[in-house]
Design a protein around this motif. Structure first.
Motif, PDB file in Angstrom:
ATOM      1  N   UNK A  29       0.749  17.725  19.364  1.00  0.00           N
ATOM      2  CA  UNK A  29       1.685  17.505  18.254  1.00  0.00           C
ATOM      3  C   UNK A  29       1.154  16.443  17.295  1.00  0.00           C
ATOM      4  N   UNK A  30       0.606  15.353  17.843  1.00  0.00           N
ATOM      5  CA  UNK A  30       0.108  14.277  16.989  1.00  0.00           C
ATOM      6  C   UNK A  30      -1.075  14.739  16.144  1.00  0.00           C
ATOM      7  N   UNK A  31      -1.963  15.535  16.746  1.00  0.00           N
ATOM      8  CA  UNK A  31      -3.099  16.057  15.977  1.00  0.00           C
ATOM      9  C   UNK A  31      -2.594  16.995  14.893  1.00  0.00           C
ATOM     10  N   UNK A  32      -1.654  17.852  15.257  1.00  0.00           N
ATOM     11  CA  UNK A  32      -1.098  18.787  14.283  1.00  0.00           C
ATOM     12  C   UNK A  32      -0.444  18.047  13.122  1.00  0.00           C
ATOM     13  N   UNK A  33       0.309  16.994  13.425  1.00  0.00           N
ATOM     14  CA  UNK A  33       0.934  16.208  12.365  1.00  0.00           C
ATOM     15  C   UNK A  33      -0.109  15.553  11.462  1.00  0.00           C
ATOM     16  N   UNK A  34      -1.182  15.051  12.083  1.00  0.00           N
ATOM     17  CA  UNK A  34      -2.238  14.404  11.297  1.00  0.00           C
ATOM     18  C   UNK A  34      -2.958  15.386  10.391  1.00  0.00           C
ATOM     19  N   UNK A  35      -2.953  16.674  10.754  1.00  0.00           N
ATOM     20  CA  UNK A  35      -3.654  17.708   9.982  1.00  0.00           C
ATOM     21  C   UNK A  35      -2.669  18.566   9.190  1.00  0.00           C
ATOM     22  N   UNK A  36      -1.457  18.082   8.956  1.00  0.00           N
ATOM     23  CA  UNK A  36      -0.396  18.929   8.417  1.00  0.00           C
ATOM     24  C   UNK A  36      -0.737  19.545   7.064  1.00  0.00           C
ATOM     25  N   UNK A  37      -1.587  18.891   6.275  1.00  0.00           N
ATOM     26  CA  UNK A  37      -1.903  19.396   4.939  1.00  0.00           C
ATOM     27  C   UNK A  37      -3.187  20.225   4.914  1.00  0.00           C
ATOM     28  N   UNK A  38      -3.782  20.461   6.069  1.00  0.00           N
ATOM     29  CA  UNK A  38      -4.992  21.276   6.162  1.00  0.00           C
ATOM     30  C   UNK A  38      -4.587  22.652   6.679  1.00  0.00           C
ATOM     31  N   UNK A  39      -4.343  23.573   5.760  1.00  0.00           N
ATOM     32  CA  UNK A  39      -3.697  24.843   6.112  1.00  0.00           C
ATOM     33  C   UNK A  39      -4.558  25.737   6.987  1.00  0.00           C
ATOM     34  N   UNK A  40      -5.873  25.557   6.963  1.00  0.00           N
ATOM     35  CA  UNK A  40      -6.740  26.444   7.740  1.00  0.00           C
ATOM     36  C   UNK A  40      -6.922  25.989   9.188  1.00  0.00           C
ATOM     37  N   UNK A  41      -6.447  24.808   9.518  1.00  0.00           N
ATOM     38  CA  UNK A  41      -6.698  24.232  10.842  1.00  0.00           C
ATOM     39  C   UNK A  41      -5.766  24.837  11.885  1.00  0.00           C
ATOM     40  N   UNK A  42      -6.349  25.236  13.037  1.00  0.00           N
ATOM     41  CA  UNK A  42      -5.573  25.721  14.176  1.00  0.00           C
ATOM     42  C   UNK A  42      -6.004  24.952  15.420  1.00  0.00           C
ATOM     43  N   UNK A  43      -5.114  24.897  16.404  1.00  0.00           N
ATOM     44  CA  UNK A  43      -5.404  24.193  17.652  1.00  0.00           C
ATOM     45  C   UNK A  43      -5.231  25.123  18.834  1.00  0.00           C
ATOM     46  N   UNK A  44      -6.155  25.025  19.778  1.00  0.00           N
ATOM     47  CA  UNK A  44      -6.055  25.739  21.050  1.00  0.00           C
ATOM     48  C   UNK A  44      -6.212  24.721  22.167  1.00  0.00           C
ATOM     49  N   UNK A  45      -5.207  24.593  23.018  1.00  0.00           N
ATOM     50  CA  UNK A  45      -5.235  23.602  24.086  1.00  0.00           C
ATOM     51  C   UNK A  45      -5.548  24.262  25.422  1.00  0.00           C
ATOM     52  N   UNK A  59     -12.136  21.499   4.812  1.00  0.00           N
ATOM     53  CA  UNK A  59     -11.052  21.029   5.672  1.00  0.00           C
ATOM     54  C   UNK A  59     -11.571  20.638   7.049  1.00  0.00           C
ATOM     55  N   UNK A  60     -12.604  21.302   7.545  1.00  0.00           N
ATOM     56  CA  UNK A  60     -13.200  20.908   8.813  1.00  0.00           C
ATOM     57  C   UNK A  60     -13.801  19.501   8.703  1.00  0.00           C
ATOM     58  N   UNK A  63     -10.976  17.046   8.755  1.00  0.00           N
ATOM     59  CA  UNK A  63     -10.437  16.924  10.116  1.00  0.00           C
ATOM     60  C   UNK A  63     -11.311  15.993  10.952  1.00  0.00           C
ATOM     61  N   UNK A  64     -12.629  16.112  10.810  1.00  0.00           N
ATOM     62  CA  UNK A  64     -13.543  15.248  11.563  1.00  0.00           C
ATOM     63  C   UNK A  64     -13.383  13.786  11.176  1.00  0.00           C
ATOM     64  N   UNK A  65     -12.988  13.514   9.946  1.00  0.00           N
ATOM     65  CA  UNK A  65     -12.779  12.129   9.509  1.00  0.00           C
ATOM     66  C   UNK A  65     -11.469  11.564  10.026  1.00  0.00           C
ATOM     67  N   UNK A  66     -10.495  12.422  10.301  1.00  0.00           N
ATOM     68  CA  UNK A  66      -9.180  11.955  10.759  1.00  0.00           C
ATOM     69  C   UNK A  66      -9.099  11.783  12.279  1.00  0.00           C
ATOM     70  N   UNK A  67      -9.812  12.602  13.024  1.00  0.00           N
ATOM     71  CA  UNK A  67      -9.680  12.586  14.481  1.00  0.00           C
ATOM     72  C   UNK A  67      -9.967  11.224  15.129  1.00  0.00           C
TER      73      UNK A  67
END
Length: 400
Positions: A29-45, A59-60, A63-67
């Protein structure tokens, strides 16, 4: 080099046994919130790792700068994908190794073959891929232990995934996995660091700030908003409660001897913070106090301040040196905001000779001559709440 996905490692979360799923969901959830404005990003846990995918190179990269700022991530690696075919893997290996400086470096190939139907065994793949890399990069040396470049090839049923570098994460626990607390955010150097350290252990925070206009300026208030905004980049939004403190602070100055006014001021702040904490359902109050740093942070002063509440007071900086606190503030990006030259209410009415060892019974004696309770209730009721960071949105579990 364009990367198709990021492999995210959990680190400390892997030790959580039966509770692991709770922590992984919170991190997701926290990663998803941090990437909320990056529409192409998906997560698989998965059980012990997570994948962030995007087909948008821009956007990739973002994402690497935010993680690295998100607590709960031990490390992550960019991954390139190709067909699960030997020739395709060899070609992609050249691209991946080519993204590194290779002169005078050593490397090794490590194979993970999840798809057991793939028509080569591990040793054959290591020889084929390693030899192919050496033919294209003859300046590389081979080293089995601690090479400069380790090429990991993960062969699955849906393709082959190659990675060769690891980026350090923030570590700690996902923010929100260990409850919520209220941070007393002054605008100085110490309190944002205290909030950061608590967030690193999984505690989500609201923040409370005391403003005394016209003695404190709008620029001082903006500084605190900017600090809360910066803290919101660590994995969860920080909601800021701004308390109108002028009338109550002036009452303290008029009713209590000057050398005890700082102690009483802090006691009033603590009582207000405790009422806000109760309203928002937080479990503790967090402060940036460091033992002996100023007159209000001696053991005697802290004892007198603590006496107004039975709520746990968490002081993560209590035994830290100022230089160590500054080092952390610079590292996390709050230092330059904190040193903006705008005073908060704790500094504008600082007495010339404050008591370093106030006696609780004497403090309570002088406070008894004035009814502070009504002003405390009014300050709590009239507070302003500022939402910083990203306001939580509905979760789309089908994307995860």
């Amino acid at each position: 080099m364009e990367w198709n996905e990021l492999l995210i490692r959990y680190g400390e979360l892997s030790l959580k046994g039966r509770n692991r799923n709770f922590f992984v969901r919170r991190l997701r959830k926290n990663i998803k919130d941090a990437m909320h404005d990056l529409s192409s990003v998906r997560l698989l846990a998965e059980r012990d790792r997570m994948f962030l995918l995007s087909d948008n190179p821009k956007e990739m990269k973002e994402a690497m700068e935010r993680l690295p700022d998100i607590f709960g991530i031990q490390s992550f690696s960019p991954v390139a994908k190709c067909e699960a075919d030997l020739e395709a893997i060899k070609a992609k290996a050249i691209e991946v190794i080519g993204s590194h400086e290779t002169k005078g470096k050593t490397f090794k190939v490590e194979i993970k073959r999840a798809d057991k139907s793939f028509p080569y065994v591990t040793s054959e793949l290591q020889q084929e891929i390693g030899g192919h890399v050496l033919r294209h990069f003859p300046e590389l040396g081979v080293k089995m232990k601690h090479p400069d470049i380790q090429l990991l090839v993960d062969i699955r049923t849906d393709g082959a995934f190659l990675t060769s570098s690891t980026h350090k994460g923030a570590g700690g626990m996902p923010v929100g996995s260990n409850g919520n607390s209220l941070l007393m955010l002054s605008g100085g150097i110490d309190s944002p660091v205290a909030g950061y350290l608590m967030m690193k252990r999984g505690v989500s925070v609201d923040a409370i700030h005391f403003a005394s206009p016209p003695f404190t300026s709008d620029l001082a208030k903006q500084k605190v908003i900017d600090l809360a905004q910066k803290m919101s980049t660590f994995g969860a939004s920080v909601r800021l409660h701004i308390i109108p403190f002028t009338e109550l602070q002036q009452a303290v100055v008029h009713q209590v001897p000057e050398n005890l006014s700082m102690t009483t001021t802090r006691r009033m702040m603590m009582q207000i913070a405790d009422k806000v904490r109760e309203e928002i359902g937080a479990l503790a109050i967090v402060t940036g106090e460091s033992l002996g740093q100023v007159a209000s942070q001696t053991l005697e002063s802290l004892t007198a301040i603590n006496a107004v509440t039975s709520t746990p007071i968490l002081r993560p900086l209590i035994a830290m040196d100022k230089l160590d606190i500054i080092d952390i503030a610079q590292k996390i990006g709050t230092y330059d905001i904190s040193i903006r030259p705008y005073e908060d209410c704790c500094t504008i009415f600082t007495p010339a000779n404050p008591k370093t060892k106030p006696r609780l019974e004497k403090v309570e004696h002088f406070e008894s001559y004035f009814d502070f309770d009504a002003l405390i209730e009014e300050a709590v009721k009239n507070r302003t709440v500022v939402e910083t960071g990203k306001v939580a949105v509905e979760e789309f579990d089908d994307l995860l």
